[in-house]
Design an enzyme around this catalytic site. Structure first.
Site, short mmCIF file in Angstrom:
data_model
loop_
_atom_site.label_atom_id
_atom_site.label_comp_id
_atom_site.label_asym_id
_atom_site.label_seq_id
_atom_site.Cartn_x
_atom_site.Cartn_y
_atom_site.Cartn_z
N CYS A 50 52.35 44.55 35.88
CA CYS A 50 53.06 45.59 37.01
C CYS A 50 53.47 47.04 36.48
O CYS A 50 52.44 47.15 35.63
CB CYS A 50 54.15 44.58 37.68
SG CYS A 50 55.57 44.70 36.12
N ARG A 51 54.40 47.27 36.73
CA ARG A 51 54.75 48.78 36.84
C ARG A 51 55.15 48.75 34.92
O ARG A 51 54.78 49.39 34.36
CB ARG A 51 55.70 49.94 36.96
CG ARG A 51 55.27 50.91 36.64
CD ARG A 51 56.88 52.00 38.06
NE ARG A 51 58.03 51.24 37.75
CZ ARG A 51 58.97 51.43 36.59
NH1 ARG A 51 58.36 51.99 35.90
NH2 ARG A 51 59.93 50.56 36.97
#
Length: 127
Positions: free
Chosen positions: A92-93
């Site tokens: 993800c981030r």
């Protein structure tokens, strides 16, 4: 003597109960991996799943990654028809959402999943 037999009976029952409960615990476990380890899994044909939003995914992602938002990970993987032992790399981030997704897949019975953390670190470490 009677007290010892009673105690042995209780211990035997507890042992049987504990042994029975072990069968309900998933054998796989969610785990965090380094970007290098993630790329090794990817090189060995692991499916790469970006668990960010569609908007984040459209702004840039790992080549070949599939986008399944973390809240929908179990249903999304089921739609893909993956087996419980298929190799899956999640990112993800920052690694938080992919960790949540990793835990959800592990609880659903998947045994070969890995949280690769954030997309930037993964991209920067690509061999």
């Amino acid at each position: 003597m009677r007290a010892i037999k009673k105690l042995n009976s209780k211990l035997a029952l507890l042992t049987i109960l504990a042994t029975s409960l072990v069968s309900f615990v998933p054998m796989g476990f969610a785990k965090d991996v380094t970007p290098t380890q993630a790329w090794q899994m990817i090189d060995q044909q692991a499916l790469v799943i970006d668990v960010r939003t569609a908007e984040e995914f459209n702004e840039g992602h790992i080549e070949g990654a599939v986008n399944i938002p973390f809240e929908q990970i179990v249903a999304g993987v089921a739609k893909l028809g993956l087996k419980n032992d298929d190799s899956i790399v999640l990112y993800c981030r920052s690694g938080r959402r992919s960790g949540i997704a990793d835990d959800a897949l592990t609880q659903a019975g998947f045994s070969n999943t890995a949280n690769a953390g954030g997309v930037d670190g993964l991209i920067q470490s690509k061999p």
